[in-house]
Design a protein around this motif. Structure first.
Motif, mmCIF file in Angstrom:
data_model
loop_
_atom_site.group_PDB
_atom_site.id
_atom_site.type_symbol
_atom_site.label_atom_id
_atom_site.label_comp_id
_atom_site.label_asym_id
_atom_site.label_seq_id
_atom_site.Cartn_x
_atom_site.Cartn_y
_atom_site.Cartn_z
ATOM 1 N N PRO A 2 0.829 -1.210 0.000
ATOM 2 C CA PRO A 2 0.000 0.000 0.000
ATOM 3 C C PRO A 2 0.860 1.255 0.000
ATOM 4 O O PRO A 2 2.017 1.233 0.432
ATOM 5 C CB PRO A 2 -0.792 -0.122 1.309
ATOM 6 C CG PRO A 2 0.095 -0.951 2.199
ATOM 7 C CD PRO A 2 0.764 -1.930 1.289
ATOM 8 N N PRO A 3 0.314 2.368 -0.498
ATOM 9 C CA PRO A 3 1.068 3.625 -0.495
ATOM 10 C C PRO A 3 1.406 4.059 0.929
ATOM 11 O O PRO A 3 0.660 3.785 1.864
ATOM 12 C CB PRO A 3 0.100 4.620 -1.156
ATOM 13 C CG PRO A 3 -0.872 3.779 -1.904
ATOM 14 C CD PRO A 3 -1.013 2.515 -1.112
ATOM 15 N N PRO A 4 2.531 4.724 1.115
ATOM 16 C CA PRO A 4 2.880 5.225 2.457
ATOM 17 C C PRO A 4 1.909 6.320 2.884
ATOM 18 O O PRO A 4 1.309 6.992 2.046
ATOM 19 C CB PRO A 4 4.294 5.779 2.257
ATOM 20 C CG PRO A 4 4.367 6.112 0.796
ATOM 21 C CD PRO A 4 3.541 5.082 0.102
ATOM 22 N N THR A 5 1.760 6.471 4.173
ATOM 23 C CA THR A 5 0.833 7.476 4.698
ATOM 24 C C THR A 5 1.550 8.673 5.295
ATOM 25 O O THR A 5 0.920 9.552 5.866
ATOM 26 C CB THR A 5 -0.079 6.840 5.761
ATOM 27 O OG1 THR A 5 0.740 6.257 6.785
ATOM 28 C CG2 THR A 5 -0.957 5.767 5.140
ATOM 29 N N SER A 6 2.868 8.710 5.191
ATOM 30 C CA SER A 6 3.626 9.853 5.698
ATOM 31 C C SER A 6 4.874 10.020 4.846
ATOM 32 O O SER A 6 5.338 9.070 4.199
ATOM 33 C CB SER A 6 4.025 9.655 7.168
ATOM 34 O OG SER A 6 4.958 8.591 7.290
ATOM 35 N N TRP A 7 5.425 11.212 4.838
ATOM 36 C CA TRP A 7 6.633 11.475 4.059
ATOM 37 C C TRP A 7 7.783 10.581 4.524
ATOM 38 O O TRP A 7 8.557 10.070 3.722
ATOM 39 C CB TRP A 7 7.032 12.943 4.203
ATOM 40 C CG TRP A 7 6.072 13.908 3.595
ATOM 41 C CD1 TRP A 7 5.245 14.752 4.269
ATOM 42 C CD2 TRP A 7 5.824 14.124 2.212
ATOM 43 N NE1 TRP A 7 4.490 15.482 3.387
ATOM 44 C CE2 TRP A 7 4.832 15.122 2.116
ATOM 45 C CE3 TRP A 7 6.335 13.573 1.032
ATOM 46 C CZ2 TRP A 7 4.344 15.578 0.898
ATOM 47 C CZ3 TRP A 7 5.845 14.033 -0.188
ATOM 48 C CH2 TRP A 7 4.868 15.016 -0.246
ATOM 49 N N GLY A 8 7.887 10.373 5.832
ATOM 50 C CA GLY A 8 9.001 9.597 6.362
ATOM 51 C C GLY A 8 8.985 8.139 5.947
ATOM 52 O O GLY A 8 10.020 7.477 5.962
ATOM 53 N N ALA A 9 7.808 7.629 5.576
ATOM 54 C CA ALA A 9 7.697 6.216 5.192
ATOM 55 C C ALA A 9 7.935 5.997 3.703
ATOM 56 O O ALA A 9 7.913 4.855 3.235
ATOM 57 C CB ALA A 9 6.312 5.693 5.570
ATOM 58 N N MET A 10 8.182 7.052 2.969
ATOM 59 C CA MET A 10 8.351 6.919 1.525
ATOM 60 C C MET A 10 9.696 6.299 1.167
ATOM 61 O O MET A 10 10.710 6.556 1.835
ATOM 62 C CB MET A 10 8.243 8.289 0.842
ATOM 63 C CG MET A 10 6.871 8.897 0.901
ATOM 64 S SD MET A 10 6.790 10.435 -0.041
ATOM 65 C CE MET A 10 7.047 9.824 -1.710
ATOM 66 N N GLN A 11 9.709 5.489 0.120
ATOM 67 C CA GLN A 11 10.940 4.921 -0.397
ATOM 68 C C GLN A 11 11.510 5.827 -1.481
ATOM 69 O O GLN A 11 10.765 6.403 -2.269
ATOM 70 C CB GLN A 11 10.681 3.528 -0.981
ATOM 71 C CG GLN A 11 10.208 2.506 0.027
ATOM 72 C CD GLN A 11 9.938 1.154 -0.613
ATOM 73 O OE1 GLN A 11 9.880 1.038 -1.834
ATOM 74 N NE2 GLN A 11 9.790 0.132 0.215
ATOM 75 N N ALA A 12 12.814 5.960 -1.516
ATOM 76 C CA ALA A 12 13.448 6.781 -2.544
ATOM 77 C C ALA A 12 13.281 6.115 -3.908
ATOM 78 O O ALA A 12 13.393 4.894 -4.026
ATOM 79 C CB ALA A 12 14.930 6.978 -2.234
ATOM 80 N N PRO A 13 13.007 6.873 -4.951
ATOM 81 C CA PRO A 13 12.892 6.288 -6.286
ATOM 82 C C PRO A 13 14.247 5.801 -6.797
ATOM 83 O O PRO A 13 15.295 6.195 -6.291
ATOM 84 C CB PRO A 13 12.367 7.449 -7.137
ATOM 85 C CG PRO A 13 12.769 8.675 -6.401
ATOM 86 C CD PRO A 13 12.749 8.318 -4.949
#
Length: 227
Positions: A58-69
């Motif tokens: 599922p998509p992350p729900t916060s900026w901190g949980a995002m994976q770098a492209p």
């Protein structure tokens, strides 16, 4: 403006909380990057194999949980399309395309108006066999999960009066340079300055209104490189 909205939706990520990943499928993003390459290279774009592999889960729900492209440039092993550019999003793949154009074809796509003034692609070969092969695979993980572009003051200068074609060109430029989080400074003017006599000044006044709303960024740290 429907075309512009469609291109933007495919190539750029939403900034809304909880929607921190492109909503378009991998195949839709791949088609968008292929179309971008065709606008730049014409028929030669068919000699490059583009593949978008969206993150699982599922998509992350916060900026901190995002994976770098990330993106990869490799030899595809296919004589009709010898170069493969793969990545985690349409923007990441477009960033990989820009690297291939600059490092292997000595080309460049810089910021310019009109668009043609910023495009130097004189060394594109006339056959697929002429494309430089990537003998050593390239894999790049971005230094940050999002890549911000623009601020409220910059939109005052000339962007407020751009045409649809100007914006289409800009979206292509942003994708090629890895920009996935551009500032949305327009399309918020419903009910504001409705008088037709204000048509010329409306864009300027709207942008100035956005400047008033700029929040303090003194506690944020920035990385000034994509990779």
């Amino acid at each position: 403006m429907a075309t512009l909205c469609a291109v933007s939706a495919v190539l750029c990520m939403s900034q809304l909380p909880g929607v921190l990943r492109p909503a378009a499928s991998g195949s839709t993003q791949t088609a968008a990057v292929t179309a971008l390459a065709e606008r730049l290279l014409g028929q030669s774009a068919s000699w490059i194999d583009f593949v978008v592999v969206p993150p699982d889960g599922p998509p992350p729900t916060s900026w901190g949980a995002m994976q770098a492209p990330w993106y990869e440039i490799t030899d595809s092993g296919n004589v009709s399309a010898p170069v493969r550019i793969k990545g985690s999003s349409g923007v990441a793949v477009a960033r990989g395309l820009h690297r291939y154009l600059t490092e292997y074809l000595n080309g460049s796509v810089t910021w310019g108006r009109p668009r043609a003034t910023g495009i130097q692609l004189d060394n594109v070969p006339t056959t697929a066999a002429g494309l430089p092969i990537v003998t050593t695979p390239i894999h790049v993980d971005a230094a940050a999960p999002v890549h911000w572009y623009l601020n409220s003051p910059t939109t005052v200068y000339t962007m407020a009066w751009w045409t649809e074609q100007d914006w289409l060109d800009e979206v292509d430029w942003m994708a090629l340079h890895g920009i996935d989080t551009p500032l949305a400074a327009f399309a918020m003017e419903v009910g504001v300055l409705q008088s037709e006599t204000c048509d010329l000044l409306r864009p300027l006044v709207l942008v100035l209104a956005h400047i008033v709303l700029i929040f303090s960024m003194s506690k944020l740290s920035f990385i000034f490189r994509w990779d």
